[in-house]
Design a protein around this motif. Structure first.
Motif, PDB file in Angstrom:
ATOM      1  N   ALA A 201       0.831  -1.197   0.000  1.00 15.17           N
ATOM      2  CA  ALA A 201       0.000   0.000   0.000  1.00 15.17           C
ATOM      3  C   ALA A 201       0.867   1.249   0.000  1.00 15.17           C
ATOM      4  N   ALA A 202       0.405   2.258  -0.717  1.00 18.15           N
ATOM      5  CA  ALA A 202       1.007   3.590  -0.673  1.00 18.15           C
ATOM      6  C   ALA A 202      -0.037   4.519  -0.072  1.00 18.15           C
ATOM      7  N   ILE A 203       0.391   5.362   0.865  1.00 20.74           N
ATOM      8  CA  ILE A 203      -0.541   6.219   1.597  1.00 20.74           C
ATOM      9  C   ILE A 203      -0.017   7.649   1.599  1.00 20.74           C
ATOM     10  N   SER A 204      -0.893   8.603   1.342  1.00 20.47           N
ATOM     11  CA  SER A 204      -0.531  10.013   1.410  1.00 20.47           C
ATOM     12  C   SER A 204      -0.607  10.481   2.857  1.00 20.47           C
ATOM     13  N   PHE A 205      -0.140  11.702   3.123  1.00 22.31           N
ATOM     14  CA  PHE A 205      -0.031  12.158   4.508  1.00 22.31           C
ATOM     15  C   PHE A 205      -1.371  12.572   5.124  1.00 22.31           C
ATOM     16  N   ASP A 206      -2.425  12.583   4.323  1.00 24.31           N
ATOM     17  CA  ASP A 206      -3.765  12.766   4.890  1.00 24.31           C
ATOM     18  C   ASP A 206      -4.433  11.419   5.158  1.00 24.31           C
ATOM     19  N   LEU A 207      -3.602  10.360   5.176  1.00 21.88           N
ATOM     20  CA  LEU A 207      -4.022   8.986   5.509  1.00 21.88           C
ATOM     21  C   LEU A 207      -5.000   8.386   4.508  1.00 21.88           C
ATOM     22  N   LYS A 208      -4.855   8.733   3.251  1.00 23.85           N
ATOM     23  CA  LYS A 208      -5.639   8.110   2.188  1.00 23.85           C
ATOM     24  C   LYS A 208      -4.738   7.196   1.370  1.00 23.85           C
ATOM     25  N   ARG A 290       7.513   8.839   8.128  1.00 24.79           N
ATOM     26  CA  ARG A 290       7.014   7.589   7.557  1.00 24.79           C
ATOM     27  C   ARG A 290       6.045   6.850   8.484  1.00 24.79           C
ATOM     28  N   THR A 291       5.875   7.323   9.714  1.00 23.85           N
ATOM     29  CA  THR A 291       4.874   6.692  10.593  1.00 23.85           C
ATOM     30  C   THR A 291       3.466   6.825  10.012  1.00 23.85           C
ATOM     31  N   THR A 292       3.323   7.660   8.997  1.00 23.70           N
ATOM     32  CA  THR A 292       2.037   7.788   8.293  1.00 23.70           C
ATOM     33  C   THR A 292       1.521   6.433   7.838  1.00 23.70           C
ATOM     34  N   ILE A 293       2.412   5.594   7.307  1.00 24.68           N
ATOM     35  CA  ILE A 293       1.969   4.306   6.776  1.00 24.68           C
ATOM     36  C   ILE A 293       1.470   3.419   7.901  1.00 24.68           C
ATOM     37  N   GLU A 294       2.093   3.513   9.081  1.00 26.37           N
ATOM     38  CA  GLU A 294       1.634   2.723  10.223  1.00 26.37           C
ATOM     39  C   GLU A 294       0.287   3.211  10.724  1.00 26.37           C
ATOM     40  N   ARG A 295       0.095   4.522  10.706  1.00 26.90           N
ATOM     41  CA  ARG A 295      -1.204   5.059  11.113  1.00 26.90           C
ATOM     42  C   ARG A 295      -2.288   4.606  10.140  1.00 26.90           C
ATOM     43  N   GLY A 296      -1.970   4.634   8.848  1.00 31.07           N
ATOM     44  CA  GLY A 296      -2.952   4.202   7.853  1.00 31.07           C
ATOM     45  C   GLY A 296      -3.366   2.755   8.038  1.00 31.07           C
ATOM     46  N   PHE A 297      -2.374   1.869   8.191  1.00 31.15           N
ATOM     47  CA  PHE A 297      -2.686   0.461   8.421  1.00 31.15           C
ATOM     48  C   PHE A 297      -3.445   0.277   9.734  1.00 31.15           C
ATOM     49  N   GLY A 298      -3.029   1.020  10.756  1.00 31.33           N
ATOM     50  CA  GLY A 298      -3.684   0.897  12.058  1.00 31.33           C
ATOM     51  C   GLY A 298      -5.145   1.283  12.010  1.00 31.33           C
ATOM     52  N   VAL A 299      -5.452   2.378  11.309  1.00 31.84           N
ATOM     53  CA  VAL A 299      -6.841   2.847  11.217  1.00 31.84           C
ATOM     54  C   VAL A 299      -7.706   1.862  10.451  1.00 31.84           C
ATOM     55  N   VAL A 300      -7.235   1.404   9.296  1.00 30.93           N
ATOM     56  CA  VAL A 300      -8.079   0.546   8.460  1.00 30.93           C
ATOM     57  C   VAL A 300      -8.294  -0.818   9.114  1.00 30.93           C
ATOM     58  N   LYS A 301      -7.300  -1.338   9.853  1.00 30.96           N
ATOM     59  CA  LYS A 301      -7.476  -2.621  10.531  1.00 30.96           C
ATOM     60  C   LYS A 301      -8.365  -2.495  11.762  1.00 30.96           C
ATOM     61  N   LYS A 302      -8.307  -1.354  12.423  1.00 33.11           N
ATOM     62  CA  LYS A 302      -9.173  -1.157  13.580  1.00 33.11           C
ATOM     63  C   LYS A 302     -10.618  -0.918  13.126  1.00 33.11           C
TER      64      LYS A 302
END
Length: 391
Positions: A201-208, A290-302
């Motif tokens: 996955a590639a994620i922008s900084f607005d978590l999309k 780069r913690t953006t990618i971890e936040r993105g994965f964290g949000v979608v899995k939660k």
């Protein structure tokens, strides 16, 4: 003599009939006395339940459907307007989408969902597949890079600007539980003793999400998955002159800016000792961004529990469900991102397995000389400003 015998027989038959009639009357009286089960208007009960979720508190709606009512109705409108999901004689678009979101949000079995809304398991399954196909048709409209401009998260930070002014997001892989036939389970077993699919996955900084590729075996290396994404027709592409932040597993190559190897990187490694040289400073800020990618994965899995549970459908459907969850996530982020699921996930971000993995366990990936030079240039400019300003 014969007449007397015949009369006796008739008398016996008559007495038997009278006894039978008496027993039937008695049974009927008993039957009338037994309490009957109350009549349930299934359609009314179903409508009341759905309305209680959609027209109750916003928090209750988020808990049940993983989004606020405004985002739910907007999604229904988008699917209907594009004719991706249509109402039928038996079920409205609202109910179809309601079923789909509840299942992926809570990993609910079809039969459980059916009993909750008074529908058969077959009906729930059929409409789930219909909405799944409809949501996937929104992929290209919702999962894409919206702008090539410098993101405000970078532009408005002295720590990141101008060093990362050409960065448009972060890229990484994550593992999602997978259920596959025994004969191919070996390929889907990664470092942990369970079968997974490796999702890029590639994620922008607005978590999309700006790109998602699902379906690779859990044992596949990230760089191999990335190469496949680049090679696909209409696959992953990076605008000229722009780049994503990646980890050392991808190598430092065109469009992917990775940290320095064998240098402190993770945020917790700097908790008690600040960076001591240019490469450590670069890695620290690279990691912070780069913690953006971890936040993105964290949000979608939660948000969608189906991504962190043992799947119960075919593998092709498992792959589609992953993509659909990312599509719905982007839809929510574009309509109404601020809700408690988002806040909870942001507060509970932890380092992923990929971040914790050491280079010794990774495949050797060749770096690009030109991008190594680009990284060195950014690194030295960052260090000079850091020394001069003291921060």
């Amino acid at each position: 003599m014969k007449k007397k015998t015949k009369a006796a027989i008739l008398a016996s038959v008559a007495s038997v009939l009278l006894v039978g009639v008496a027993l039937l009357k008695k049974l009927r009286r008993r039957r009338r006395e037994l309490p009957r089960a109350p009549y349930v208007n299934h359609a009314a009960e179903r409508e009341e339940y759905i309305n209680s979720v959609l027209h109750g508190s916003e928090r209750h709606c988020v808990n049940q459907l993983r989004m606020k009512p405004i985002a739910f109705h907007h999604l229904c409108h988008t699917l209907t307007e594009g004719e991706h999901v249509r109402p039928t004689v038996h079920m409205s678009v609202t109910e179809q989408v309601f079923i789909f979101l509840h299942i992926i949000g809570h990993n609910v079995r079809f039969r459980v969902m059916g009993s909750r809304i008074y529908r058969s398991t077959e009906t729930v399954h059929r409409y789930f597949k219909i909405v799944l196909r409809g949501v996937l048709k929104l992929y290209r409209a919702l999962i894409r890079l919206r702008s090539e401009d410098t993101p405000p998260e970078i532009r408005n930070s002295r720590r990141f600007y101008p060093y990362f002014k050409d960065c448009v997001g972060a890229i990484d892989g994550t593992h999602v539980r997978a259920s596959v036939p025994p004969e191919i389970q070996g390929r889907f077993r990664g470092r942990k003793d369970r079968t997974t699919q490796n999702v890029l996955a590639a994620i922008s900084f607005d978590l999309k999400f700006t790109y998602v590729l699902a379906g690779w075996e859990g044992s596949a290396h990230d760089s191999r998955v990335l190469n496949d994404a680049f090679a696909r027709t209409g696959g992953f592409s990076i605008p000229n002159g722009k780049f994503y932040l990646g980890d050392v597993g991808y190598g430092n190559k065109n469009g992917i800016l990775s940290p320095y190897r064998s240098v402190r990187y993770h945020l917790k490694e700097f908790s008690d000792r600040p960076p001591e040289n240019a490469q450590e400073l670069f890695n620290l800020r690279h990691s912070s961004l780069r913690t953006t990618i971890e936040r993105g994965f964290g949000v979608v899995k939660k948000r969608f529990r189906v991504l962190d549970a043992e799947p119960y459908w075919s593998f092709p459907t498992q792959v589609k469900v992953v993509l659909a969850c990312c599509v719905v996530h982007n839809h929510i982020m574009g309509v109404e991102p601020n809700e408690h699921i988002m806040e909870d996930a942001m507060n509970q971000v932890e380092l992923s397995d990929h971040q914790q993995e050491t280079q010794s366990h990774r495949e050797s990936v060749e770096d690009s000389r030109s991008w190594n030079a680009k990284r060195d240039e950014i690194c030295q400019a960052m260090w000079s400003d850091y020394i001069r300003s003291g921060e």
